[in-house]
Design an enzyme around this catalytic site. Structure first.
Site, short mmCIF file in Angstrom:
data_model
loop_
_atom_site.label_atom_id
_atom_site.label_comp_id
_atom_site.label_asym_id
_atom_site.label_seq_id
_atom_site.Cartn_x
_atom_site.Cartn_y
_atom_site.Cartn_z
N GLU A 100 0.83 -1.21 0.00
CA GLU A 100 0.00 0.00 0.00
C GLU A 100 0.86 1.26 0.00
O GLU A 100 0.51 2.26 -0.64
CB GLU A 100 -0.95 -0.03 1.20
CG GLU A 100 -2.05 -1.07 1.03
CD GLU A 100 -2.96 -1.20 2.23
OE1 GLU A 100 -4.19 -1.15 2.05
OE2 GLU A 100 -2.43 -1.37 3.35
N GLU A 120 -3.93 -9.66 3.36
CA GLU A 120 -4.69 -9.36 4.59
C GLU A 120 -5.80 -10.36 4.87
O GLU A 120 -6.11 -10.65 6.05
CB GLU A 120 -5.27 -7.95 4.52
CG GLU A 120 -4.27 -6.84 4.80
CD GLU A 120 -3.50 -6.39 3.57
OE1 GLU A 120 -2.81 -5.36 3.63
OE2 GLU A 120 -3.58 -7.08 2.52
#
Length: 681
Positions: A100, A120
């Site tokens: 990210e 995730e």
């Protein structure tokens, strides 16, 4: 200092240095904010973000997930990065929050050995700092949705082909500093790129994949919905929805369970005795070239160990060679190695021979023969006679008394159990069984070997079945009793698979072969053992109906023409004939009773010292027996149920059936002290 920065001409270098893998802690986020302040104050032409050591950023610090979020939050940091002319020089793993960070930069350059991904969902959450919104803007929904829904990690070359990175360079930092300024300024941030085109077919395929491979898990469908929303929402609205979802899932039971397993796995390889020196294994002997022995030999050869595989006679040695050759052929077919590599390994790392004459010296000898005390003791007598006193002698027994197997073998400190799980070259679990005489050095060497094999080692004491098979036996006995009380095999399997087990107990028995469990029951003498409720159904299937499972086309189920399992009228008639009650079981009652039996047995195993900590039991059941990872293992699940509630329910069951249920003293003590199982980890 977890984040350092320096000015290099008109470029501003920011280095994240939070060893060992540069996870994003609150301190790192504060350091990034301070570095960005300095960069903006200096008015630099470009910012280059990189990592120290072998990682870029391997994700968020999951240890912070059990507490309230601490500012500055990563989305706030990345909102600032996104406005600046930033380049990510990805020197190693860029996972989760690490990717990210890279997505917030204008450009991304990766080293050849870098790995990238948003895993995730494997921790029960969704990306929380823009992953589900920025990645689709970079590579499109069709490519992004599968990566995010599966939590898949890709290597640098695949990331380049997908469009995640702009280049793969041996020195990504030098390459980032060398990018022409006009090219950097002409590259828009992902915020300024068009909204991605909808991809309903890809979304539907991802939903189907999640429903099939991730049964019961809540994070994958949420992640898919967020990626789909990237085609509909402005970026800020999508980021807000993503963050809300991340925070909600982070505090949920599944995320807590997955974090528990994650940290237990990380701790497992560090459980070797402190101060004991582990030997390096370079040579090995494997006795027995059947399915298990061949796979053990293949796994050892795969890490560079030279292996001699021993069978009783030349015909057996040739069968063993064929078994190992099939494993190499399968690896070639799957693209894991070339045919030339397979031929070289088979020729150079493996030797096949008959008998125990003139054995080559070896660092370890692993017995993987038939589950017979007499057979195994004879093998170790021959190995003891034919090998140096320094050779570690290990048995792969699944149930038998390791101390009895080794009785009379010289130099007893070198003796140990190494219980591999089938298929041994695939399954990650290794039960390391410490015999009464096992030295700390031998135990440490076993842990070192497990680490090289990339297996999860769990130390177990000596008892029938050790940790995993002892709990499996109890679990099967409990479900067999349900058959006496009105349940059917398919009903039990459906309930437990619906609860999250990879396979129900009867489907598993059919896969492994009913003769395996039958032989173990005969060894234990359950038919004539006092003080238990003996269930004759499984024995009758083998003895009277000759149903041995999939390999004979009939076991607990029918397998017409080798196809999928079908309930068997013959088996259901046998079960109905043996039933002593006609209770209407609900799926919830079946799952509760079966799982409570695992929990109860786990408490006894802990109290007896067979397992050292509850987390070890959880690792064994998750990695060896298909217990749903997202439930954390039976002992973690007991804590989630609440130990007082578990104690009350087991007391009820013990009152109803004292032959099958016992209140564990450890559970009673923990409840009276107001403690949890987690406190024992």
């Amino acid at each position: 200092m977890t984040v350092s920065h320096s000015l290099q001409g008109t470029s501003f270098l920011i280095t994240i240095d939070n060893p060992p893998v540069n996870v994003i802690s609150a301190e790192v986020r504060r350091g990034l904010m301070a570095a960005l302040d300095a960069a903006e104050a200096a008015g630099v032409a470009r910012i280059v973000l990189t990592g120290a050591g072998r990682a870029f950023v391997a994700g968020a610090d999951a240890r912070e997930f059990d507490a309230a979020p601490v500012p500055p939050h990563l989305p706030e940091v990345l909102a600032r990065v996104e406005r600046l002319p930033a380049i990510a020089a990805i020197n190693g793993a860029a996972l989760g929050g690490g990717l990210e960070i890279a997505l917030a930069c204008r450009m991304r350059i990766a080293a050849p050995g870098a790995t990238l991904g948003l895993p995730e969902v494997t921790l029960g959450v969704v990306p929380g700092a823009g992953g589900t919104q920025r990645l689709p803007r970079l590579i499109g929904i069709e490519r992004a949705v599968g990566l995010i829904a599966e939590g898949r990690v890709v290597k640098a070359d695949e990331a380049l082909s997908l469009g995640i990175v702009d280049a793969v360079e041996a020195d990504p930092l030098a390459a980032a500093l060398a990018i022409p300024q006009d090219r950097l300024e002409a590259t828009p941030s992902l915020r300024d790129r068009p909204v991605p085109v909808p991809a309903p077919e890809a979304v539907t395929a991802a939903q189907a994949m999640a429903a099939k491979r991730m049964v019961g898990q809540v994070a994958p469908p949420e992640a898919i919905a967020l990626v789909e929303a990237a085609a509909e929402l402005p970026l800020d609205a999508g980021l807000a929805r993503e963050r809300e979802t991340f925070l909600r899932l982070r505090s949920g039971e599944q995320a807590a369970a997955l974090r528990h397993v994650f940290f237990a796995e990380r701790a497992a390889t560090g459980r070797a005795p402190k101060g004991a020196e582990a030997r390096e294994i370079d040579t090995a002997i494997v006795v027995g070239g059947g399915t298990m022995g061949a796979a053990i030999a293949y796994a050892l050869a795969g890490i560079g160990i030279k292996v001699t595989l021993i069978e009783q006679d030349e015909a057996g040695a040739e069968r063993a060679r064929a078994n190992v050759a099939r494993l190499y052929a399968d690896a070639v077919r799957r693209g894991r190695m070339t045919q030339a590599e397979a031929d070289t390994r088979l020729a150079e790392r493996l030797t096949f021979r008959a008998g125990y004459d003139d054995l080559p010296p070896a660092d370890v000898a692993i017995e993987a023969a038939f589950e017979s005390m007499e057979v195994k003791r004879a093998i170790f007598a021959a190995l003891d006679k034919g090998l140096p006193a320094t050779t570690i002698l290990a048995t792969n027994t699944s149930y038998l008394d390791v101390n009895a197997i080794f009785e009379g073998v010289s130099h007893p400190g070198r003796l140990i159990g190494l219980h591999f799980f089938a298929p041994a070259h695939v399954m990650k679990l290794l039960e390391i069984v410490r015999a009464e005489t096992t030295s700390d050095a031998t135990l440490a060497t076993a842990f070192r070997l497990a680490a090289r094999l990339r297996k999860i080692p769990v130390e177990a004491g000596v008892c029938d079945g050790f940790i995993g098979n002892r709990i499996l036996t109890r679990y099967r006995q409990t479900t067999d009793l349900m058959l006496l009380e009105g349940a059917m095999p398919a009903q039990v399997d459906a309930a437990l698979e619906g609860w999250g087990m990879a396979m129900g107990p009867y489907a598993v028995q059919d896969l492994s072969g009913l003769d395996i469990a039958y032989a173990n029951r005969q060894r234990e003498g359950l038919r004539d053992r006092p003080g238990i409720r003996y269930v004759p159904i499984a024995d009758r299937l083998v003895e009277e109906l000759k149903r041995l499972g999939r390999k004979t086309g009939a076991g607990w189920y029918d397998y017409p023409e080798g196809g999928s399992r079908q309930p068997s009228a013959v088996v259901e008639a046998l079960v109905a004939g043996e039933a002593t009650a006609r209770r209407d079981w609900t799926p919830e009652e079946i799952a509760e009773c079966a799982v409570l039996s695992m929990i109860e047995e786990g408490f006894h195993i802990l109290d007896e010292g067979i397992a050292r900590r509850p987390a070890d039991i959880d690792l064994v059941l998750v990695h060896g027996y298909g217990f749903p990872r997202w439930r954390g293992g039976p002992m973690h699940h007991a804590d989630r149920l609440g130990l007082p509630a578990a104690l009350d329910r087991i007391r009820e069951l013990a009152a109803q059936d004292p032959l099958s249920w016992r209140v564990p003293p450890l559970l009673d003590r923990l409840v009276s002290e107001g403690r949890t199982l987690a406190s024992l980890n």
